[in-house]
Design a protein around this motif. Structure first.
Motif, PDB file in Angstrom:
ATOM      1  N   ARG A 125      -5.080 -13.787   8.113  1.00 22.09           N
ATOM      2  CA  ARG A 125      -5.790 -13.172   7.001  1.00 22.09           C
ATOM      3  C   ARG A 125      -6.725 -14.175   6.378  1.00 22.09           C
ATOM      4  NH1 ARG A 125      -1.400  -9.730   3.460  1.00 22.09           N
ATOM      5  NH2 ARG A 125      -0.812  -8.268   5.109  1.00 22.09           N
TER       6      ARG A 125
ATOM      7  N   GLU B 133      -9.389 -15.145   3.015  1.00 22.28           N
ATOM      8  CA  GLU B 133      -9.253 -15.196   1.570  1.00 22.28           C
ATOM      9  C   GLU B 133      -9.224 -13.794   0.994  1.00 22.28           C
ATOM     10  OE1 GLU B 133     -11.398 -17.296  -2.253  1.00 22.28           O
ATOM     11  OE2 GLU B 133     -12.305 -17.396  -0.281  1.00 22.28           O
ATOM     12  N   ASN B 134      -8.371 -13.604  -0.025  1.00 25.89           N
ATOM     13  CA  ASN B 134      -8.151 -12.324  -0.678  1.00 25.89           C
ATOM     14  C   ASN B 134      -7.405 -11.342   0.230  1.00 25.89           C
ATOM     15  OD1 ASN B 134      -9.406 -12.911  -3.126  1.00 25.89           O
ATOM     16  ND2 ASN B 134     -11.418 -12.441  -2.258  1.00 25.89           N
ATOM     17  N   GLY B 135      -6.827 -11.860   1.331  1.00 20.68           N
ATOM     18  CA  GLY B 135      -6.096 -10.989   2.234  1.00 20.68           C
ATOM     19  C   GLY B 135      -6.980  -9.928   2.857  1.00 20.68           C
ATOM     20  N   SER B 136      -8.269 -10.214   3.057  1.00 16.98           N
ATOM     21  CA  SER B 136      -9.180  -9.191   3.539  1.00 16.98           C
ATOM     22  C   SER B 136     -10.125  -9.755   4.574  1.00 16.98           C
ATOM     23  CB  SER B 136      -9.995  -8.625   2.367  1.00 16.98           C
ATOM     24  OG  SER B 136     -10.955  -7.732   2.848  1.00 16.98           O
TER      25      SER B 136
ATOM     26  N   PHE C 118      -4.903  -6.665  -9.743  1.00 16.04           N
ATOM     27  CA  PHE C 118      -4.210  -7.760  -9.047  1.00 16.04           C
ATOM     28  C   PHE C 118      -3.634  -7.267  -7.731  1.00 16.04           C
ATOM     29  CE2 PHE C 118      -0.085  -9.723  -8.086  1.00 16.04           C
ATOM     30  CZ  PHE C 118      -0.501 -11.019  -7.812  1.00 16.04           C
ATOM     31  N   PHE C 119      -2.941  -6.117  -7.752  1.00 16.00           N
ATOM     32  CA  PHE C 119      -2.329  -5.600  -6.527  1.00 16.00           C
ATOM     33  C   PHE C 119      -3.380  -5.147  -5.526  1.00 16.00           C
ATOM     34  CE2 PHE C 119       1.314  -5.099  -9.462  1.00 16.00           C
ATOM     35  CZ  PHE C 119       2.288  -5.747  -8.706  1.00 16.00           C
TER      36      PHE C 119
ATOM     37  N   SER D  58      -6.316  -6.475  -5.165  1.00 16.91           N
ATOM     38  CA  SER D  58      -6.921  -7.684  -4.591  1.00 16.91           C
ATOM     39  C   SER D  58      -6.089  -8.269  -3.462  1.00 16.91           C
ATOM     40  CB  SER D  58      -7.123  -8.738  -5.686  1.00 16.91           C
ATOM     41  OG  SER D  58      -5.873  -9.247  -6.133  1.00 16.91           O
ATOM     42  N   ARG D  59      -4.812  -7.877  -3.368  1.00 18.49           N
ATOM     43  CA  ARG D  59      -3.932  -8.385  -2.320  1.00 18.49           C
ATOM     44  C   ARG D  59      -3.963  -7.526  -1.057  1.00 18.49           C
ATOM     45  NH1 ARG D  59      -3.544 -13.161  -3.391  1.00 18.49           N
ATOM     46  NH2 ARG D  59      -1.745 -13.296  -1.974  1.00 18.49           N
TER      47      ARG D  59
ATOM     48  N   SER E 212      -5.312  -5.718   2.394  1.00 16.64           N
ATOM     49  CA  SER E 212      -6.143  -6.109   3.533  1.00 16.64           C
ATOM     50  C   SER E 212      -7.018  -4.935   3.954  1.00 16.64           C
ATOM     51  CB  SER E 212      -5.266  -6.533   4.717  1.00 16.64           C
ATOM     52  OG  SER E 212      -4.569  -7.723   4.429  1.00 16.64           O
TER      53      SER E 212
ATOM     54  N   SER F 242      -7.623   0.596   3.106  1.00 19.82           N
ATOM     55  CA  SER F 242      -6.727  -0.524   3.392  1.00 19.82           C
ATOM     56  C   SER F 242      -5.911  -0.274   4.654  1.00 19.82           C
ATOM     57  CB  SER F 242      -5.791  -0.765   2.206  1.00 19.82           C
ATOM     58  OG  SER F 242      -4.858  -1.784   2.517  1.00 19.82           O
TER      59      SER F 242
END
Length: 315
Positions: free
Chosen positions: A2, A4-7, A161-162, A164-165, A167, A188
Motif C-alpha cells: 500500500r 501513502e494514505n493506504g491508497s 479519519f476512517f 482516509s484509511r 484503499s 474502495s
C-alpha cells in the motif's frame, strides 16, 4: 504494497453533470450567477446587521453566523463544479477530495446546529419574552454559536479519519460534482463497514438531535402563539419566526429526500439534483427569505438605503 494514505489512487475524477457542450455552458451560466447572488446576498446580510444598531440582537447574530456559513459552504462546492463545466477540469487529488469532503460536511453539520440554536432563540423570545434578555444574553449567544461551529468541525473528524484509511485500487471516477461520502466509499476495494457505521451513527445524532430541538421548540412556539387572543398579536408573534421556519423546512426537506431514496445506485442523478438544492439553492434563498419575510430587516434596509441616498445627494 500500500502506498501513502493506504491508497493506490492519487487522484479522483468528478463526473459532474455529463451532457452536451450546450448543456455544460448553460449549467455554468446558471450556477455562476446563482453563486454570485449567493455571495452578494449573504455578505449584504452581514453588512446590514453590522451597521444597523437595532439588529444587534441574538437572533441576527445567529443569522450573521448562518450567512457567513453559507458563503463558505457554497464556496466549497461551486468553484470546482464551475471548473468542471467550463474547463473540463475533473481531476482532484486524494488530499483535495478529502479536504473538500471535510469542509462541506463540517459546514453542513454546523448548519444543523445553528438552525437548532436559532429555533431555541425563537422559543425563548416568544414563550418567555419577559426573561428573554436575561436568559439569551450576548455571552450565551456567543457560546452557543461557538459550540455549533466547534461541534460541527469536530464531529466530522471521525468519519474523515476512517475514510482516509481506505484503499482505492481500481476505479477513481466519482459520479458527483463534489467529493460526497457515499459515491466515494463505494470505490474502495477494502471493507467500508466501519466507515458506514460511523457515518450512520454520527449523522443520526446530528440530524435527529438538531431536528428534535427544532421540532420541540416550534411545538411550544405554535402552542404559545395559538393562546394569544388577538389576531394581530398572533401574526406579529409568528412573523418573528416565519423566516427561520421557512429555511428549516427547505433544509430538512432536502435532507429527507436525500435519506429516503431507496437505492443510491439507481438514483445518482436525482441525488445530484437534491444536493444542488442544499449546496446552491438554499444558500441563495436564505438572504432573500430573511429580507422579504422579515419586517425588521426590511425597515433596516430602507433606513440604510435612505441614508445612502442622502449621502449621495449631499456630495
Amino acid at each position: 504494497m500500500r502506498e501513502e494514505n493506504g491508497s493506490r489512487v492519487k487522484e479522483f475524477i468528478l463526473l459532474g453533470f455529463p451532457g452536451s457542450c450546450e448543456l455544460q455552458i448553460s449549467l455554468f451560466i446558471i450556477f455562476f450567477f446563482m453563486y454570485l447572488l449567493t455571495i452578494i446576498g449573504n455578505v449584504s446580510i452581514i453588512v446590514l446587521v453590522k451597521n444597523v444598531q437595532r439588529l444587534h440582537t441574538p437572533m441576527y447574530f445567529f443569522l450573521c453566523n448562518l450567512s457567513f456559513l453559507e458563503i463558505w459552504y457554497t464556496s466549497a462546492c461551486i468553484p470546482k463544479m464551475l471548473s468542471i463545466l467550463v474547463a473540463q477540469n475533473q481531476a482532484i487529488s486524494f488530499i483535495g477530495c478529502l479536504t473538500q469532503m471535510y469542509i462541506v460536511f463540517s459546514l453542513g453539520c454546523t448548519e444543523y446546529f445553528l438552525l437548532a440554536a436559532m429555533a431555541y432563540d425563537r422559543y425563548l423570545a416568544i414563550c418567555h419574552p419577559l426573561h428573554y434578555n436575561i436568559i439569551m444574553s450576548r455571552t450565551l449567544s456567543v457560546q452557543m454559536a461557538f459550540g455549533c461551529w466547534t461541534c460541527g468541525f469536530l464531529i466530522i473528524l471521525f468519519p474523515v479519519f476512517f475514510i482516509s484509511r481506505l484503499s482505492f485500487c481500481n476505479s477513481n471516477v466519482i459520479n458527483h460534482f463534489f467529493c460526497d461520502i457515499d459515491p466515494w466509499i463505494v470505490l474502495s476495494c477494502t471493507s467500508t463497514y466501519t466507515v458506514e457505521m460511523v457515518c450512520l451513527i454520527l449523522f443520526a445524532i446530528v440530524i435527529v438531535g438538531s431536528c428534535m430541538i427544532t421540532l420541540i421548540s416550534y411545538i411550544y412556539i405554535i402552542a404559545t402563539i395559538l393562546r394569544i387572543a388577538s389576531v394581530q398579536g398572533r401574526q406579529r408573534a409568528f412573523s418573528t419566526c416565519s423566516s427561520h421556519l421557512t429555511v428549516v423546512i427547505i433544509w430538512y426537506g432536502a435532507t429527507i429526500f436525500l435519506h429516503v431514496i431507496p437505492s443510491k445506485e439507481q438514483s445518482k442523478e436525482l441525488t445530484k439534483i437534491i444536493t444542488v438544492l442544499n449546496t446552491v439553492v438554499t444558500p441563495l434563498l436564505n438572504p432573500f427569505i430573511y429580507t422579504l419575510r422579515n419586517a425588521e430587516v426590511q425597515e433596516a434596509l430602507r433606513t440604510v438605503l435612505r441614508a445612502s441616498a442622502i449621502n449621495l445627494s449631499n456630495r
